[in-house]
Design a protein around this motif. Structure first.
Motif, short mmCIF file in Angstrom:
data_model
loop_
_atom_site.label_atom_id
_atom_site.label_comp_id
_atom_site.label_asym_id
_atom_site.label_seq_id
_atom_site.Cartn_x
_atom_site.Cartn_y
_atom_site.Cartn_z
N GLU A 1 -77.52 -3.10 -92.24
CA GLU A 1 -76.41 -2.96 -92.88
C GLU A 1 -75.34 -3.37 -92.92
OE1 GLU A 1 -78.70 0.86 -94.19
OE2 GLU A 1 -76.47 1.25 -92.83
N SER A 2 -74.42 -3.76 -94.06
CA SER A 2 -73.10 -4.49 -93.96
C SER A 2 -72.50 -3.12 -93.74
CB SER A 2 -72.36 -5.02 -95.48
OG SER A 2 -73.07 -4.16 -96.53
N VAL A 3 -71.07 -3.30 -93.35
CA VAL A 3 -69.96 -2.19 -92.78
C VAL A 3 -68.64 -2.90 -92.59
CG1 VAL A 3 -71.64 -0.77 -91.41
CG2 VAL A 3 -70.50 -2.35 -90.43
N ARG B 1 -76.30 9.61 -96.23
CA ARG B 1 -75.43 8.92 -96.09
C ARG B 1 -75.39 8.64 -98.16
NH1 ARG B 1 -75.33 5.21 -91.19
NH2 ARG B 1 -75.07 6.58 -89.46
N GLY C 1 -73.90 6.61 -105.63
CA GLY C 1 -74.09 4.95 -106.11
C GLY C 1 -72.70 4.34 -106.63
N GLU C 2 -72.01 5.51 -106.79
CA GLU C 2 -70.14 5.00 -107.35
C GLU C 2 -69.24 5.45 -107.05
OE1 GLU C 2 -70.01 4.31 -111.34
OE2 GLU C 2 -71.51 3.58 -110.62
N GLY D 1 -66.90 4.01 -103.27
CA GLY D 1 -66.40 3.34 -103.25
C GLY D 1 -67.23 1.78 -103.48
N ASP D 2 -68.38 1.44 -102.11
CA ASP D 2 -68.49 0.15 -102.04
C ASP D 2 -69.63 0.19 -101.49
OD1 ASP D 2 -67.91 -0.95 -99.45
OD2 ASP D 2 -65.60 -1.16 -100.76
N PRO D 3 -70.65 -1.06 -101.73
CA PRO D 3 -72.43 -0.80 -100.24
C PRO D 3 -71.52 -0.99 -99.63
CG PRO D 3 -71.90 -3.05 -102.14
CD PRO D 3 -70.68 -2.47 -102.27
N GLN D 4 -70.27 -1.35 -98.95
CA GLN D 4 -70.48 -1.17 -97.16
C GLN D 4 -69.76 0.55 -96.59
OE1 GLN D 4 -69.33 -3.43 -99.09
NE2 GLN D 4 -68.78 -5.12 -98.22
N VAL D 5 -68.67 0.99 -97.89
CA VAL D 5 -68.98 2.26 -97.41
C VAL D 5 -70.18 3.29 -97.93
CG1 VAL D 5 -67.23 4.42 -98.79
CG2 VAL D 5 -66.09 2.28 -98.11
N ARG D 6 -70.50 2.73 -98.75
CA ARG D 6 -72.31 4.19 -98.70
C ARG D 6 -72.69 3.59 -97.45
NH1 ARG D 6 -71.07 2.14 -104.40
NH2 ARG D 6 -72.53 0.42 -104.09
N HIS D 7 -72.91 2.37 -97.29
CA HIS D 7 -73.95 2.78 -95.84
C HIS D 7 -73.25 3.75 -94.65
CE1 HIS D 7 -75.13 -2.21 -96.93
NE2 HIS D 7 -75.86 -0.73 -97.25
N GLN E 1 -64.29 -0.31 -106.92
CA GLN E 1 -64.09 -0.18 -105.65
C GLN E 1 -62.68 1.30 -105.22
OE1 GLN E 1 -62.23 -1.92 -102.11
NE2 GLN E 1 -63.55 -3.13 -102.43
#
Lengths: 159, 270
Positions: free
Chosen positions: A60-62, B76, B98-99, B101-107, B187
């Motif tokens: 997963e992207s981080v 998460r 799902g709102e 930050g951004d995908p990396q933060v949500r991971h 973001q």
């Protein structure tokens, strides 16, 4: 605070097992760049905003400026150096190349890895989904249109 | 930016974390790290020890529990956004996750970490406040429950004792809920965020970035309960609030945004 114990970490980086002693405060991005010499991962803003330091952690992207190296202990990290097979570019890299999805290239490793992560989660994203999924990556050359085209091309290529 | 030096302890149970926290008042919990690590890098906070609970897999779940949904503190944001149970029974919280930050933060970011950080701009905290969520806390002597309305005590301050750990968040099942936020750029933190949901026969409204903590818009709720239209009720969105002025907007602009976003949220809800 002079006698902080180092921690021994063991992780797979681009498929290669690595063991190292790190300070607990060592950030993953500096571990990759300075201890392993993998300088393809760039430091941009250093504040979790720009995404230049994006790598994959367990697929997963981080943002590696916001992960401690000790948190990656036992994990699998993929950096831009780990995508190509020999001289053959990864399909996402190939798509960025063909669609001219970059100008200066500084943000590109982060965009490529964010794209790999996106296509793993959503193999056929719409244009809007692509733009939302890349919210965490900034391109200061304003190359977004071609970046989106590159992601669409990579998805079509089954990346 | 490099954090100041700290010791690192990875624990294998909540009890172990509580014990380590109890030993050192400058120790701090680490979950996903997406609120804490930026603060460490800016040296806003300089803990002596980081107690890493990030690998406690038994705190990473979403499950139905009677008429409520129980969420492990280490779930998460990305997991919540995609969770089928949450999507079915409390879609407003899944949407808000799902709102963030951004995908990396949500991971990496966790609901427990985000809520404990108690940022007045927190999307999730604002939704939990509107939902009257219960926060389940493990203490040295056992467990206690803190209502969301009592949890946020000030900017980046919460009702947890130093040696307590937030372990679970319980939310009611809600059929209708809305979370809207206005951001200056992709973001960014919410300039203003609005959560609205039908809870227990009433419409409840939460506000992000309108004061020192996430707030309930009580005047809006009371107006609706008294029969006001959404547009009229929304006129009370900033009543009693003292929104901050900063680079994202002036206090007056935030008050205006709150009225507009509350009206839109209420119109979507009805």
């Amino acid at each position: 605070m002079t006698n902080i114990a180092h921690e021994t970490i063991s992780l797979a980086v681009n498929g290669e097992r690595r063991e190292a002693d790190v300070e607990p405060r060592q950030l993953l991005v500096y571990f990759l760049r300075e201890q392993l010499g993998l300088t393809g991962t760039n430091v941009g803003c250093d504040t979790s905003s720009c995404g230049a330091c994006t790598v994959l952690l367990d697929g997963e992207s981080v943002k590696s400026c916001t992960v401690l190296a000790v948190q990656a202990d036992g994990g699998e990290v993929t950096t831009i150096e780990g995508l190509a097979s020999g001289d053959e570019l990864h399909p996402v890299q190939q798509a960025f190349h063909e669609q001219h999805g970059l100008q200066c290239g500084y943000c590109t490793p982060g965009f490529v890895l964010a794209t790999v992560s996106l296509l793993e989660e959503n193999p056929s994203p719409s244009e809007e989904e692509i733009r939302r999924a890349l919210e965490g990556n900034l391109c200061r050359c304003t190359g977004y249109h071609n970046i989106v085209r590159a992601v669409e091309a990579a998805a079509r290529a089954g990346a | 930016m490099i954090p100041a030096a700290f010791e690192y302890q990875r624990v294998s149970s909540v009890e172990e974390a509580i014990e380590l926290l109890g030993r050192d008042e400058d120790a701090k919990l680490l979950a996903g790290g997406h609120s804490l690590i930026p603060a460490l890098k800016l040296r806003i906070t300089r803990p002596t020890v980081l107690v890493d609970i990030g690998r406690l897999g038994d705190l990473r779940y979403v499950r139905e529990d009677g008429d409520r949904i129980a969420i492990g503190a280490l779930a998460r944001h990305a997991e919540l956004a995609a969770d089928p149970v949450l999507g079915q029974s409390c879609a407003v919280l899944a949407h808000a996750a799902g709102e963030v930050g951004d995908p990396q933060v949500r991971h990496r970011g966790t609901i427990g970490g985000s809520v404990s950080h108690a940022d007045p701009a927190s999307d999730l905290a604002t939704v939990l406040l509107a939902l009257d969520a219960d926060l389940v806390v493990r203490s040295p002597g056992g467990e206690r429950t803190i209502q969301a309305g009592e949890f946020f005590t000030g900017p980046f301050s919460n009702a947890l004792a130093h040696d307590e750990v937030l372990v679970e968040i319980r939310v009611p099942k809600v059929e209708q809920g809305v979370y809207l936020k206005h951001v200056r750029r992709a973001q960014d933190w919410a300039t203003v965020g609005v959560a609205a949901a039908h809870v227990g026969g009433r419409v409840q409204v939460g506000l992000a970035s309108m004061g020192g903590t996430p707030l309930r818009a009580r005047a809006v709720e009371d107006a609706l309960a008294g029969g006001a239209t959404p547009a009229d009720a929304a006129g009370h969105a900033a009543d009693g609030a003292e929104p901050p002025s900063d680079v994202s907007g002036s206090s007056e602009y935030r008050a205006h945004l709150a009225r507009v976003l509350v009206r839109r949220a209420l119109e979507q809800l009805s």
